[in-house]
Design a protein around this motif. Sequence first.
Motif, short mmCIF file in Angstrom:
data_model
loop_
_atom_site.label_atom_id
_atom_site.label_comp_id
_atom_site.label_asym_id
_atom_site.label_seq_id
_atom_site.Cartn_x
_atom_site.Cartn_y
_atom_site.Cartn_z
N ALA A 84 0.62 -1.23 -0.09
CA ALA A 84 -0.12 0.26 -0.03
C ALA A 84 1.22 0.95 -0.43
CB ALA A 84 -0.96 0.20 0.68
N LEU A 85 2.16 1.38 0.09
CA LEU A 85 2.62 2.91 0.55
C LEU A 85 3.01 2.87 -1.16
CD1 LEU A 85 6.06 0.37 1.75
CD2 LEU A 85 4.68 2.28 2.85
N SER A 86 2.69 3.05 -2.20
CA SER A 86 3.15 4.02 -3.71
C SER A 86 2.15 3.44 -4.96
CB SER A 86 3.98 3.97 -3.93
OG SER A 86 4.41 4.81 -4.72
N PRO A 87 1.23 3.75 -4.81
CA PRO A 87 0.35 3.65 -5.84
C PRO A 87 1.17 3.72 -7.42
CG PRO A 87 -0.41 5.01 -4.68
CD PRO A 87 0.34 5.33 -4.35
N ALA A 88 2.38 4.37 -7.40
CA ALA A 88 3.00 4.71 -9.14
C ALA A 88 4.17 3.19 -8.75
CB ALA A 88 3.93 5.73 -8.55
N GLY A 89 4.00 2.71 -7.31
CA GLY A 89 5.22 1.49 -7.59
C GLY A 89 5.89 1.50 -6.03
N LEU A 123 11.19 1.80 -2.45
CA LEU A 123 11.95 1.61 -1.69
C LEU A 123 12.26 -0.52 -2.07
CD1 LEU A 123 12.45 3.52 0.92
CD2 LEU A 123 13.40 3.39 -0.68
N GLU A 124 13.00 -1.06 -2.55
CA GLU A 124 13.25 -2.44 -2.30
C GLU A 124 13.02 -2.90 -0.89
OE1 GLU A 124 15.15 -0.40 -2.89
OE2 GLU A 124 15.73 -0.98 -5.41
N ASP A 159 13.25 -2.75 5.07
CA ASP A 159 13.73 -4.20 6.57
C ASP A 159 14.81 -2.69 6.92
OD1 ASP A 159 12.23 -5.44 5.62
OD2 ASP A 159 13.68 -6.74 4.90
N ALA A 160 15.57 -1.99 6.44
CA ALA A 160 16.67 -1.11 7.35
C ALA A 160 16.40 0.49 7.82
CB ALA A 160 17.42 -1.03 5.37
N ILE A 161 14.69 0.89 6.88
CA ILE A 161 14.32 2.50 7.25
C ILE A 161 13.45 1.43 8.69
CG2 ILE A 161 12.48 3.44 7.36
CD1 ILE A 161 13.54 4.07 4.22
N ASP A 162 13.20 0.73 8.90
CA ASP A 162 12.24 -0.21 10.20
C ASP A 162 13.44 -0.12 11.12
OD1 ASP A 162 9.65 -0.46 8.67
OD2 ASP A 162 10.09 -2.85 8.40
N ARG A 163 14.07 -0.82 11.46
CA ARG A 163 15.45 -1.53 12.40
C ARG A 163 16.49 0.18 13.00
NH1 ARG A 163 17.67 -4.72 8.03
NH2 ARG A 163 19.38 -3.59 7.51
N ILE A 164 16.12 1.28 12.37
CA ILE A 164 16.04 2.54 12.70
C ILE A 164 15.06 2.29 14.62
CG2 ILE A 164 16.08 5.14 13.15
CD1 ILE A 164 16.51 4.69 10.03
N LEU A 196 20.22 7.13 5.01
CA LEU A 196 20.25 5.55 4.39
C LEU A 196 19.39 6.56 2.99
CD1 LEU A 196 18.03 3.32 6.95
CD2 LEU A 196 21.16 3.05 6.17
N LEU A 197 18.91 7.54 2.46
CA LEU A 197 18.68 7.49 1.00
C LEU A 197 19.79 7.89 0.08
CD1 LEU A 197 15.25 9.60 1.97
CD2 LEU A 197 15.38 7.07 1.14
N HIS A 198 21.01 8.89 1.16
CA HIS A 198 21.41 9.71 0.11
C HIS A 198 22.59 8.48 -0.29
CE1 HIS A 198 24.93 12.18 -0.62
NE2 HIS A 198 26.18 11.93 0.49
N ALA A 199 23.17 7.93 1.04
CA ALA A 199 23.80 6.06 0.80
C ALA A 199 23.47 5.50 -0.12
CB ALA A 199 24.06 5.52 1.78
N TRP A 200 21.74 5.67 -0.65
CA TRP A 200 21.21 4.15 -1.71
C TRP A 200 21.00 5.49 -2.81
CZ3 TRP A 200 16.55 2.75 1.93
CH2 TRP A 200 17.44 2.61 3.09
#
Length: 395
Positions: A31-36, A39-40, A45-50, A388-392
């Motif tokens: 449900a995160l993004s109607p456009a697809g 984020l993999e 999962d990396a965000i969830d860990r924060i 994280l977003l910057h690193a990705w």
Amino acid sequence: MSLNGSRLSTISTVLLCVFLAPISIAQARSALSPAGQWLENTRQDAIDRIFEPYAQRGSPGYVLGLIKEGQLVFAKGYGEANLDDHIPITSDTAFHLASVSKQFTAAAIALLILDGKLSLDDPVSKYIPESAKYGDSLRVKHLVYMTSGLHEYTDLPRKSGEPWMTFYYFTRDEAISTALAPATLEFAPGTQWAYRNINYMLLTRIVEKVSGEPFSTFMRQRIFGPLHMENSDINDDTTLVVPNRATGYAPRSDPRLIKELAAVGVQIRPGDGWVRLVRVSPHFGGSGVFTTLNDLLKWDNNWYSQTLGKRFTDLMNQRTKFQHDKDNDAFGLVWRTLYDRQMLDYSGGDTDTSTYMARFPASHLTIICLSNMPLGDAEGKAHEVLDLLHAWGKL
């Protein structure tokens, strides 16, 4: 931000003034993004860990939103909005924005300027006669850009002798009356920068004087209504029911909390768990907006859709140079550079909340992190995600 409303980071100011939603991880991601999927799964999962320490029953927490090209490409709640009834945090949970409210106060001023009913160069005394003793050199622009020289109300004693703390009811008008009591300013307007909530409280009084309406009415008619922010309001009456409200909490055993509450006569039962912190003082202008992640999506989209007009957005983004070195303020917002990219952001904190919102206009990316913990450091958590977003390569 403190219980009294000052925008500072220490505990003395913060305290003055995942249980995930009941759907599976896979369902949440779908449900995160109607456009697809932006984020993999491994990166999600990396965000969830924060936020993992708060992703459990019986814990307050956060909501995190990432907006890309007008879409919420990541939106997830961690923890509970209400521990009494174990209500999970979602994108429809209503948080007190604390100082992130200032951009909405400034937006009201911007609309009146565009209406031709107000000027940044107008003397404040034109609308607030009590300020006439400071002379005509105190202008509306000095309030907007935090360079007025006015005394902060929390630096002055209340007539009642009670603390400037949300457990002790006080209003915007009492704060204004107190701040305008000194015979002189702290410094000549425009010569120094000093963060003062009173500046934005006075701006709401000016909006009321010019529009002839209560500030909350003006905001509903001119901003929340046109942008379809149906779950947003000015909390100028703390007896009102706020649907889906996030209640504030802090760790009961935190010695900083115990010390600060005891200093103003608030005794708590010792032990583990959480202290419930409730906003009971209906001051607004420097704070006071309640809204949701889904409504902030609509607010953010206006920067690109221009629903309120391009001139409005340009004015909100406008910097002004004064006789001091700080020149990165905009209308209730601050321009900064992060990862060599221009960013427009603001943070907030109060009795019941910690908040942060940052926009990267060039890439149409915005991050929003809201917490119902005044010690939750929403800004710090958001910057962990931004790293994280910057690193990705996502910024």
